[in-house]
Design an enzyme around this catalytic site. Structure first.
Site, PDB file in Angstrom:
ATOM      1  N   HIS A  83     -29.947 -38.143 -35.867  1.00 43.00           N
ATOM      2  CA  HIS A  83     -28.887 -37.391 -36.553  1.00 43.00           C
ATOM      3  C   HIS A  83     -28.465 -38.057 -37.856  1.00 43.00           C
ATOM      4  O   HIS A  83     -27.850 -37.409 -38.695  1.00 43.00           O
ATOM      5  CB  HIS A  83     -27.699 -37.084 -35.619  1.00 43.00           C
ATOM      6  CG  HIS A  83     -26.677 -38.157 -35.488  1.00 43.00           C
ATOM      7  ND1 HIS A  83     -26.626 -39.026 -34.436  1.00 43.00           N
ATOM      8  CD2 HIS A  83     -25.623 -38.479 -36.279  1.00 43.00           C
ATOM      9  CE1 HIS A  83     -25.588 -39.847 -34.586  1.00 43.00           C
ATOM     10  NE2 HIS A  83     -24.969 -39.526 -35.705  1.00 43.00           N
ATOM     11  N   ASP A 129     -32.163 -38.326 -29.798  1.00 42.32           N
ATOM     12  CA  ASP A 129     -31.531 -38.728 -31.066  1.00 42.32           C
ATOM     13  C   ASP A 129     -32.074 -40.084 -31.516  1.00 42.32           C
ATOM     14  O   ASP A 129     -31.324 -41.054 -31.634  1.00 42.32           O
ATOM     15  CB  ASP A 129     -30.002 -38.752 -30.868  1.00 42.32           C
ATOM     16  CG  ASP A 129     -29.251 -38.861 -32.184  1.00 42.32           C
ATOM     17  OD1 ASP A 129     -29.878 -38.704 -33.253  1.00 42.32           O
ATOM     18  OD2 ASP A 129     -28.022 -39.117 -32.133  1.00 42.32           O
ATOM     19  N   SER A 221     -23.081 -44.855 -35.877  1.00 41.14           N
ATOM     20  CA  SER A 221     -24.244 -44.130 -35.392  1.00 41.14           C
ATOM     21  C   SER A 221     -25.543 -44.757 -35.872  1.00 41.14           C
ATOM     22  O   SER A 221     -25.622 -45.224 -37.011  1.00 41.14           O
ATOM     23  CB  SER A 221     -24.229 -42.695 -35.920  1.00 41.14           C
ATOM     24  OG  SER A 221     -23.310 -41.946 -35.190  1.00 41.14           O
TER      25      SER A 221
HETATM   26  C1  4AZ Z   1     -20.197 -40.415 -34.810  1.00 43.01           C
HETATM   27  O1  4AZ Z   1     -19.615 -39.412 -35.179  1.00 43.01           O
HETATM   28  C2  4AZ Z   1     -19.839 -40.999 -33.505  1.00 43.01           C
HETATM   29  N1  4AZ Z   1     -17.429 -42.810 -29.607  1.00 43.01           N
HETATM   30  C3  4AZ Z   1     -20.445 -42.157 -33.075  1.00 43.01           C
HETATM   31  C4  4AZ Z   1     -20.106 -42.702 -31.867  1.00 43.01           C
HETATM   32  C5  4AZ Z   1     -19.165 -42.095 -31.092  1.00 43.01           C
HETATM   33  C6  4AZ Z   1     -18.539 -40.939 -31.507  1.00 43.01           C
HETATM   34  C7  4AZ Z   1     -18.878 -40.398 -32.724  1.00 43.01           C
HETATM   35  C8  4AZ Z   1     -18.807 -42.695 -29.778  1.00 43.01           C
HETATM   36  O2  4AZ Z   1     -21.046 -40.933 -35.499  1.00 43.01           O
END
Ligand code: 4AZ
Length: 266
Positions: A83, A129, A221
């Site tokens: 993503h 992902d 992420s």
């Molecule tokens: C994000 O939006 C995201 N709490 C990454 C990790 C988590 C939530 C959102 C986990 O990139």
């Protein structure tokens, strides 16, 4: 701009969840939960870390702005989330290693020549992902091995896992200039399945405390979730950040070991 897009990425995840929950598209904006205030200011609920301690943790800058995390799996290969890479031209990325504080020019950088995205990737809630970037040069830092199918013991519920990143520290879009770490226990498949109807144990693993408080968040992420010197997860999604009963969801690396290894050694 960057904040808006980060929020968009998160919104898409929430929107997808809303759709699978059978909510009307028009209800999505109001269905997205507001960010929870966190008692621990400082990733959410974490502590300072350095790239000297975790040299395989890299920052993925998009058009010069910190966007996602990644893990150096070979000197010229970075494992991240699909993503993060989906729909982005390879020329927009800069990979930064050895730079704890992104306001400095410490460490080394590379450009991206190729991105492999899992062919099954559609959205974070559907799984797969995972992605591998090929760099235009070697970043000579210690690499992190992937968890293998034979490492299933690492995925036992309750095992403490460390996540790293330069992401949101509050859930309100406060991105960190410096690397942060958080240690969270893996949850059981059953716990995660009751938190999220979209949870798939073959492609995902969850981590977090029942009461919340510590979690990865936006812009973390793609970054690593590590147990015993192995990459067990890739930060993927969650409902909000650090909320009680809503653990962070990570791509389950051992499930992708063969595909990722093929890309890393290609
Ligand atoms: C994000 O939006 C995201 N709490 C990454 C990790 C988590 C939530 C959102 C986990 O990139």
């Amino acid at each position: 701009m960057a904040t808006t897009l980060h929020r968009l990425v998160k919104f898409i995840g929430v929107a997808a969840a809303a759709v699978t929950l059978g909510l009307a598209p028009g209800a999505m904006a109001s269905a997205a939960p507001p960010p929870e205030p966190s008692m621990d200011p400082l990733i959410v609920g974490g502590t300072a870390a350095t790239t000297q301690q975790y040299p395989w943790t890299v920052a993925l800058l998009l058009d010069g702005t910190q966007w996602c995390g990644g893990t150096l799996a070979a000197p010229n290969k970075v494992v991240t989330a699909a993503h993060c890479t989906a729909g982005k031209a390879v020329s927009r990325w800069q990979i930064v290693a050895g730079r704890t504080d992104l306001r400095t020019s410490e460490g080394h950088t590379a450009k991206v020549t190729k991105v492999w995205q899992h062919p099954g990737y559609r959205s974070v809630t559907q799984g797969d992902d995972v992605a591998v970037m090929t760099l235009d040069r070697n970043l000579n830092y210690t690499t992190l091995p992937l968890a293998k199918p034979a490492d299933s013991g690492l995925y036992k519920a309750g095992t403490q896992a460390r996540a790293l990143g330069w992401g949101d520290t509050t859930g309100n879009g406060d991105y960190s200039d410096t690397l942060r770490q958080v240690v969270v226990p893996l949850t059981s498949d059953q716990t995660c399945a009751s938190a999220y109807s979209e949870y798939k144990s073959a492609s995902m693993v969850c981590a977090g405390f029942p009461q919340g408080g510590k979690d990865t968040c936006q812009a973390d992420s793609g970054g690593p979730l590590v147990i015993n010197g192995k990459l067990v997860g890739i930060t993927s999604w969650g409902e909000g950040c650090a909320q009680a009963g809503k653990p962070g969801v990570y791509a389950r690396v051992s499930s992708y070991y063969t595909q990722l290894s093929t890309q890393i050694s290609s």
